[in-house]
Write a protein that holds these residues in place. Sequence first.
Motif, PDB file in Angstrom:
ATOM      1  N   ALA A 168       0.835  -1.203   0.000  1.00  7.46           N
ATOM      2  CA  ALA A 168       0.000   0.000   0.000  1.00  7.46           C
ATOM      3  C   ALA A 168       0.872   1.256   0.000  1.00  7.46           C
ATOM      4  N   LYS A 169       0.442   2.252  -0.746  1.00  2.63           N
ATOM      5  CA  LYS A 169       1.167   3.520  -0.810  1.00  2.63           C
ATOM      6  C   LYS A 169       1.081   4.222   0.543  1.00  2.63           C
ATOM      7  N   PHE A 170       2.114   5.006   0.848  1.00  2.00           N
ATOM      8  CA  PHE A 170       2.137   5.752   2.102  1.00  2.00           C
ATOM      9  C   PHE A 170       0.919   6.649   2.238  1.00  2.00           C
ATOM     10  N   SER A 171       0.480   7.238   1.135  1.00  2.00           N
ATOM     11  CA  SER A 171      -0.682   8.132   1.189  1.00  2.00           C
ATOM     12  C   SER A 171      -1.934   7.394   1.661  1.00  2.00           C
ATOM     13  N   PHE A 172      -2.025   6.073   1.421  1.00  2.00           N
ATOM     14  CA  PHE A 172      -3.135   5.271   1.926  1.00  2.00           C
ATOM     15  C   PHE A 172      -2.901   4.885   3.385  1.00  2.00           C
ATOM     16  N   LYS A 173      -1.659   4.516   3.696  1.00  2.00           N
ATOM     17  CA  LYS A 173      -1.336   4.053   5.043  1.00  2.00           C
ATOM     18  C   LYS A 173      -1.586   5.128   6.101  1.00  2.00           C
ATOM     19  N   ARG A 174      -1.367   6.377   5.759  1.00  2.00           N
ATOM     20  CA  ARG A 174      -1.530   7.436   6.754  1.00  2.00           C
ATOM     21  C   ARG A 174      -2.984   7.633   7.168  1.00  2.00           C
ATOM     22  N   HIS A 175      -3.921   7.079   6.407  1.00  2.00           N
ATOM     23  CA  HIS A 175      -5.335   7.189   6.749  1.00  2.00           C
ATOM     24  C   HIS A 175      -5.868   5.950   7.470  1.00  2.00           C
ATOM     25  N   ALA A 176      -5.018   4.978   7.720  1.00  2.00           N
ATOM     26  CA  ALA A 176      -5.455   3.708   8.298  1.00  2.00           C
ATOM     27  C   ALA A 176      -6.094   3.875   9.676  1.00  2.00           C
ATOM     28  N   LEU A 177      -5.503   4.665  10.539  1.00  2.00           N
ATOM     29  CA  LEU A 177      -6.035   4.837  11.890  1.00  2.00           C
ATOM     30  C   LEU A 177      -7.418   5.485  11.864  1.00  2.00           C
ATOM     31  N   ALA A 178      -7.565   6.542  11.087  1.00  2.00           N
ATOM     32  CA  ALA A 178      -8.864   7.213  10.991  1.00  2.00           C
ATOM     33  C   ALA A 178      -9.925   6.266  10.441  1.00  2.00           C
ATOM     34  N   LEU A 179      -9.546   5.449   9.461  1.00  2.00           N
ATOM     35  CA  LEU A 179     -10.500   4.499   8.870  1.00  2.00           C
ATOM     36  C   LEU A 179     -10.953   3.470   9.887  1.00  2.00           C
ATOM     37  N   LYS A 180     -10.011   2.878  10.627  1.00  2.00           N
ATOM     38  CA  LYS A 180     -10.401   1.836  11.584  1.00  2.00           C
ATOM     39  C   LYS A 180     -11.247   2.407  12.705  1.00  2.00           C
ATOM     40  N   LEU A 181     -10.977   3.627  13.146  1.00  2.00           N
ATOM     41  CA  LEU A 181     -11.798   4.254  14.177  1.00  2.00           C
ATOM     42  C   LEU A 181     -13.199   4.568  13.667  1.00  2.00           C
ATOM     43  N   ALA A 182     -13.305   5.020  12.432  1.00  2.00           N
ATOM     44  CA  ALA A 182     -14.615   5.340  11.852  1.00  2.00           C
ATOM     45  C   ALA A 182     -15.479   4.096  11.699  1.00  2.00           C
ATOM     46  N   VAL A 183     -14.874   2.997  11.272  1.00  2.00           N
ATOM     47  CA  VAL A 183     -15.641   1.752  11.109  1.00  2.00           C
ATOM     48  C   VAL A 183     -16.107   1.241  12.466  1.00  2.00           C
TER      49      VAL A 183
END
Length: 103
Positions: free
Chosen positions: A62-77
Motif C-alpha cells: 500500500a502507498k504511504f498516502s493510503f497508510k496514513r489514513h489507516a487509523l482514521a479508517l479503523k476508528l470510523a468503522v
Amino acid sequence: AADARFELDSTGIDFKRFVGSFDDEKVQVGVLAVVGLDKTMVGGTQKRSTRYVQINWVGKGAKFSFKRHALALKLAVSARLGGVRLELDCSSREDLTAERITR
C-alpha cells in the motif's frame, strides 16, 4: 449499504473468500459478524447475540498516502458498528486465521 465513506464489497459466510478479499496494495477494513445462540436458564428460550470482529488490513504494498489514513479508517468503522468485540491489525494473510480470531 454504501455511502461516501464506506463501500460494501461483498457479504457471505466463506472465511477463505473473506481472507482472499484483502488486497496487498490497499488499506482496508473487514468485519465478521459472529452470531451466538445462548439458551437462558429460565424457560429454555434462546437469545441471539451478535459480536463484531474487525480486521484492519494494511497491505504490504500500500502507498504511504493510503497508510496514513489507516487509523482514521479503523476508528470510523468501529464507531459506525457501535463497537467491536475483537480488533486485529494485519498485513499478511498468514496473520489472519480462524484460530487467531477464536483465541
